[in-house]
Design a protein around this motif. Structure first.
Motif, PDB file in Angstrom:
ATOM      1  N   VAL A   1      31.251  11.574   0.222  1.00 19.91           N
ATOM      2  CA  VAL A   1      29.989  11.956  -0.418  1.00 19.91           C
ATOM      3  C   VAL A   1      29.804  11.201  -1.729  1.00 19.91           C
ATOM      4  CG1 VAL A   1      28.706  13.853  -1.469  1.00 19.91           C
ATOM      5  CG2 VAL A   1      29.950  14.222   0.678  1.00 19.91           C
ATOM      6  N   ALA A   2      30.896  11.028  -2.481  1.00 17.10           N
ATOM      7  CA  ALA A   2      30.797  10.382  -3.796  1.00 17.10           C
ATOM      8  C   ALA A   2      30.301   8.946  -3.694  1.00 17.10           C
ATOM      9  CB  ALA A   2      32.141  10.462  -4.512  1.00 17.10           C
ATOM     10  N   PRO A   3      30.962   8.052  -2.935  1.00 18.90           N
ATOM     11  CA  PRO A   3      30.426   6.690  -2.864  1.00 18.90           C
ATOM     12  C   PRO A   3      29.067   6.613  -2.188  1.00 18.90           C
ATOM     13  CG  PRO A   3      32.259   6.968  -1.324  1.00 18.90           C
ATOM     14  CD  PRO A   3      32.245   8.174  -2.203  1.00 18.90           C
ATOM     15  N   ALA A   4      28.786   7.541  -1.247  1.00 22.45           N
ATOM     16  CA  ALA A   4      27.478   7.537  -0.592  1.00 22.45           C
ATOM     17  C   ALA A   4      26.366   7.803  -1.602  1.00 22.45           C
ATOM     18  CB  ALA A   4      27.440   8.582   0.518  1.00 22.45           C
ATOM     19  N   VAL A   5      26.633   8.677  -2.573  1.00 21.21           N
ATOM     20  CA  VAL A   5      25.639   8.977  -3.605  1.00 21.21           C
ATOM     21  C   VAL A   5      25.586   7.857  -4.630  1.00 21.21           C
ATOM     22  CG1 VAL A   5      25.049  10.537  -5.492  1.00 21.21           C
ATOM     23  CG2 VAL A   5      25.783  11.466  -3.295  1.00 21.21           C
ATOM     24  N   VAL A   6      26.754   7.412  -5.094  1.00 19.56           N
ATOM     25  CA  VAL A   6      26.816   6.382  -6.129  1.00 19.56           C
ATOM     26  C   VAL A   6      26.214   5.063  -5.648  1.00 19.56           C
ATOM     27  CG1 VAL A   6      28.423   4.996  -7.527  1.00 19.56           C
ATOM     28  CG2 VAL A   6      28.767   7.448  -7.296  1.00 19.56           C
ATOM     29  N   SER A   7      26.210   4.845  -4.351  1.00 17.42           N
ATOM     30  CA  SER A   7      25.627   3.607  -3.822  1.00 17.42           C
ATOM     31  C   SER A   7      24.134   3.506  -4.098  1.00 17.42           C
ATOM     32  CB  SER A   7      25.876   3.503  -2.318  1.00 17.42           C
ATOM     33  OG  SER A   7      25.088   4.461  -1.610  1.00 17.42           O
ATOM     34  N   LEU A   8      23.496   4.638  -4.435  1.00 14.47           N
ATOM     35  CA  LEU A   8      22.055   4.686  -4.701  1.00 14.47           C
ATOM     36  C   LEU A   8      21.257   4.157  -3.513  1.00 14.47           C
ATOM     37  CD1 LEU A   8      22.075   3.323  -8.385  1.00 14.47           C
ATOM     38  CD2 LEU A   8      22.057   5.716  -7.627  1.00 14.47           C
ATOM     39  N   ASN A   9      21.796   4.374  -2.330  1.00 17.49           N
ATOM     40  CA  ASN A   9      21.252   3.799  -1.117  1.00 17.49           C
ATOM     41  C   ASN A   9      20.384   4.819  -0.393  1.00 17.49           C
ATOM     42  OD1 ASN A   9      20.881   2.398   1.321  1.00 17.49           O
ATOM     43  ND2 ASN A   9      22.859   1.380   1.096  1.00 17.49           N
ATOM     44  N   ARG A  10      19.084   4.749  -0.631  1.00 17.40           N
ATOM     45  CA  ARG A  10      18.181   5.718  -0.019  1.00 17.40           C
ATOM     46  C   ARG A  10      18.155   5.582   1.503  1.00 17.40           C
ATOM     47  NH1 ARG A  10      12.890   4.208  -3.271  1.00 17.40           N
ATOM     48  NH2 ARG A  10      13.775   2.161  -2.743  1.00 17.40           N
ATOM     49  N   GLY A  11      18.317   4.353   1.995  1.00 14.71           N
ATOM     50  CA  GLY A  11      18.367   4.152   3.437  1.00 14.71           C
ATOM     51  C   GLY A  11      19.538   4.872   4.070  1.00 14.71           C
ATOM     52  N   LEU A  12      20.669   4.883   3.367  1.00 14.89           N
ATOM     53  CA  LEU A  12      21.843   5.620   3.840  1.00 14.89           C
ATOM     54  C   LEU A  12      21.548   7.104   3.895  1.00 14.89           C
ATOM     55  CD1 LEU A  12      24.828   6.267   4.393  1.00 14.89           C
ATOM     56  CD2 LEU A  12      25.295   5.866   1.970  1.00 14.89           C
ATOM     57  N   TRP A  13      20.934   7.630   2.874  1.00  7.79           N
ATOM     58  CA  TRP A  13      20.638   9.069   2.841  1.00  7.79           C
ATOM     59  C   TRP A  13      19.685   9.446   3.974  1.00  7.79           C
ATOM     60  CZ3 TRP A  13      19.229   8.814  -3.086  1.00  7.79           C
ATOM     61  CH2 TRP A  13      20.382   8.453  -3.797  1.00  7.79           C
ATOM     62  N   ILE A  14      18.674   8.634   4.193  1.00 10.99           N
ATOM     63  CA  ILE A  14      17.743   8.900   5.291  1.00 10.99           C
ATOM     64  C   ILE A  14      18.468   8.790   6.631  1.00 10.99           C
ATOM     65  CG2 ILE A  14      15.685   8.069   6.498  1.00 10.99           C
ATOM     66  CD1 ILE A  14      14.647   7.116   3.752  1.00 10.99           C
ATOM     67  N   GLY A  15      19.311   7.767   6.769  1.00 14.97           N
ATOM     68  CA  GLY A  15      20.043   7.567   8.015  1.00 14.97           C
ATOM     69  C   GLY A  15      20.938   8.734   8.363  1.00 14.97           C
ATOM     70  N   LEU A  16      21.620   9.284   7.356  1.00 15.84           N
ATOM     71  CA  LEU A  16      22.468  10.449   7.602  1.00 15.84           C
ATOM     72  C   LEU A  16      21.625  11.646   8.052  1.00 15.84           C
ATOM     73  CD1 LEU A  16      25.052  10.267   4.678  1.00 15.84           C
ATOM     74  CD2 LEU A  16      25.442   9.800   7.101  1.00 15.84           C
ATOM     75  N   GLY A  17      20.453  11.787   7.453  1.00 16.13           N
ATOM     76  CA  GLY A  17      19.554  12.860   7.877  1.00 16.13           C
ATOM     77  C   GLY A  17      19.123  12.692   9.323  1.00 16.13           C
ATOM     78  N   VAL A  18      18.842  11.454   9.714  1.00 15.39           N
ATOM     79  CA  VAL A  18      18.459  11.162  11.099  1.00 15.39           C
ATOM     80  C   VAL A  18      19.601  11.496  12.057  1.00 15.39           C
ATOM     81  CG1 VAL A  18      17.887   9.300  12.717  1.00 15.39           C
ATOM     82  CG2 VAL A  18      16.759   9.412  10.484  1.00 15.39           C
ATOM     83  N   VAL A  19      20.825  11.083  11.693  1.00 17.25           N
ATOM     84  CA  VAL A  19      21.990  11.343  12.545  1.00 17.25           C
ATOM     85  C   VAL A  19      22.210  12.846  12.712  1.00 17.25           C
ATOM     86  CG1 VAL A  19      24.512  11.162  12.680  1.00 17.25           C
ATOM     87  CG2 VAL A  19      23.155   9.163  12.055  1.00 17.25           C
ATOM     88  N   LEU A  20      22.192  13.581  11.600  1.00 17.26           N
ATOM     89  CA  LEU A  20      22.423  15.020  11.661  1.00 17.26           C
ATOM     90  C   LEU A  20      21.354  15.722  12.485  1.00 17.26           C
ATOM     91  CD1 LEU A  20      23.538  15.772   7.978  1.00 17.26           C
ATOM     92  CD2 LEU A  20      24.954  15.927  10.032  1.00 17.26           C
ATOM     93  N   THR A  21      20.109  15.330  12.287  1.00 14.27           N
ATOM     94  CA  THR A  21      19.012  15.952  13.037  1.00 14.27           C
ATOM     95  C   THR A  21      19.138  15.668  14.533  1.00 14.27           C
ATOM     96  OG1 THR A  21      17.533  15.730  11.130  1.00 14.27           O
ATOM     97  CG2 THR A  21      16.512  16.087  13.291  1.00 14.27           C
TER      98      THR A  21
END
Length: 455
Positions: free
Chosen positions: A252-272
């Motif tokens: 979670v830490a590097p995923a947030v620190v990466s400031l990568n909005r595409g990553l955050w959206i992608g994780l939401g897509v995967v979970l959904t």
């Protein structure tokens, strides 16, 4: 009359014949298991064409020995894409309006590089799909992909704590000075932990190791996270399960620190997507698990500085204008050459506000942007037109449809990876490692389907 029975074949000859029909696992496992070594040596993504050579030789040898070569379902779509990519080279000399004028010969090296990578990953797809359970089991391949997610997390942590870490690789040392200092070549052979970028005010490291770019790091994060869960679920070791959950928590830490909005959206897509698949299968408990996961993430963001980091990124959309500018240019180019595209990317004249604004040593990101560099979809449309785009998307879409009834852990994780790639193509480019993980997910789905038919 005396008859002589034919001599039995020598044991050694029989063994050699059997061996000729066997595909060793080392070309695939060697890429994945030893990727940290390839990265440190400066080979990185170059390992894919290097390993494609022995894989192609072994496939041809086995085919010549009498074993049929299986092709994945929907492979015709992929062939359409490859043919379109080659045909589109005919337009390489064209200079669309608003782009930097350049000779076709100057654009050819980048195009040849991309074609070589596409062909290499095609070989990887065929090789991984033709491996038997005895040669490389699906469970083993899942564990290797799970290990790549662990490597991604470790690279993210390295980027967080030592963002300026970098070194000259052996391959880089061997290159002539004028070659290794070129930006594109340096991105291939020079290992570094993070990209230093000003996103939310002031230069800060964004995790990139071992994938070269922060966006690639985020793309691979989404493509690989599901395999860690599949490997953990299949393991009988409590320690391995605990390690997997610890790895997810730490990630979670590097995923947030990466400031990568595409990553955050992608994780939401995967979970959904995963939640919908399990709910449709009658496993309603996944809704509770999803709610607990969302709650845990919310608490973590509220109780740590990570929450302020996320908010700062959402408040600073510096790249939005550039992305919109490049998307518009890509669509304009597609409208002008809709069938075969332009064979490759182009650089814009200046920036989005003025053609007089260009890239310089003082401002490397002020202009001369790459049309097609802001997402695989836009690159496909601009570079290879409608034919190439339909072939590329058609292959993965056909796979999702063909394997839609596979409710196994591999089936859900593989499909989730492909679904995440469809959302990622709006802002990420796929070459090289993201596409490699996509074709390996496809190979696992394909082999799962074959095993299901045989049982």
């Amino acid at each position: 009359m005396i008859t002589v029975a034919p001599a039995a074949p020598l044991a050694g000859a029989a063994d050699r014949d059997t061996k000729d029909l066997t595909l060793p696992a080392w070309p695939v496992s060697g890429i994945l298991l030893l990727y940290p070594l390839w990265w440190a040596l400066g080979l990185g993504v170059l390992i894919f064409p290097l390993m494609a050579a022995p894989m192609l030789f072994l496939l041809v040898r086995r085919r010549a020995a009498g074993r049929p070569l299986r092709l994945p379902p929907g492979f015709g779509w992929w062939l359409v894409f490859l043919i379109a990519a080659v045909v589109s080279i005919a337009a390489l000399g064209a200079d669309p309006a608003g782009t930097v004028v350049e000779r076709a010969a100057g654009r050819l090296p980048a195009v040849i590089y991309k074609l070589a990578m596409y062909v290499s990953l095609t070989v990887l797809l065929l090789y991984a799909g033709n491996l038997t359970e005895r040669e490389l089991s699906r469970r083993r391949l899942v564990r290797l992909l799970a290990g790549m997610f662990v490597l991604t997390v470790l690279g993210g942590l390295l980027g967080m704590v030592a963002g300026h870490f970098e070194f000259t690789s052996p391959v880089e040392w061997l290159l002539p000075h004028g070659v290794r200092n070129k930006g594109f070549v340096r991105s291939l052979v020079h290992p570094y932990a993070a990209q230093i970028m000003d996103i939310v005010g002031g230069d800060a490291p964004r995790p990139a190791a071992p994938w070269g770019y922060t966006n690639t790091w985020g793309n691979n994060f989404c493509l690989l996270v599901g395999w860690l869960l599949v490997a953990a679920a299949a393991s009988t070791s409590g320690r391995k399960k605990a390690f997997a959950w610890l790895c997810l928590l730490v990630s979670v830490a590097p995923a947030v620190v990466s400031l990568n909005r595409g990553l955050w959206i992608g994780l939401g897509v995967v979970l959904t997507y995963v939640a919908v698949r399990y709910v449709l299968a009658g496993k309603l408990w996944v809704l509770g698990a999803l709610a607990l996961t969302a709650g845990a993430i919310a608490v973590a963001l509220a109780a740590t500085p990570l929450g302020s980091t996320v908010q700062a990124r959402l408040d600073n959309g510096k790249s939005n204008g550039v992305r919109a500018f490049l998307t518009e240019r890509a669509l304009d180019g597609f409208a002008d050459s809709p069938v075969i595209g332009y064979g490759g990317t182009r650089n814009t004249l200046g920036g989005r506000n003025s053609i007089t604004v260009g890239e310089s040593s003082e401002c490397e990101r002020c202009g001369n942007f790459t049309i097609g560099g802001n997402g695989q979809l836009w690159q496909l449309l601009f570079s290879h037109g409608a034919v190439g785009t339909v072939g590329y998307l058609g292959f993965f879409a056909y796979g999702l449809w063909r394997f839609r009834r596979d409710r196994s852990a591999i089936g859900v994780a593989g499909s989730a990876a492909l679904v995440s790639s469809f959302s990622a193509m709006l802002w990420y480019n796929s070459l090289v490692t993201p596409l490699a993980f996509m074709v390996l997910a496809y190979a696992l789905l394909w082999r799962n389907w074959i095993e299901g038919k045989s049982n």
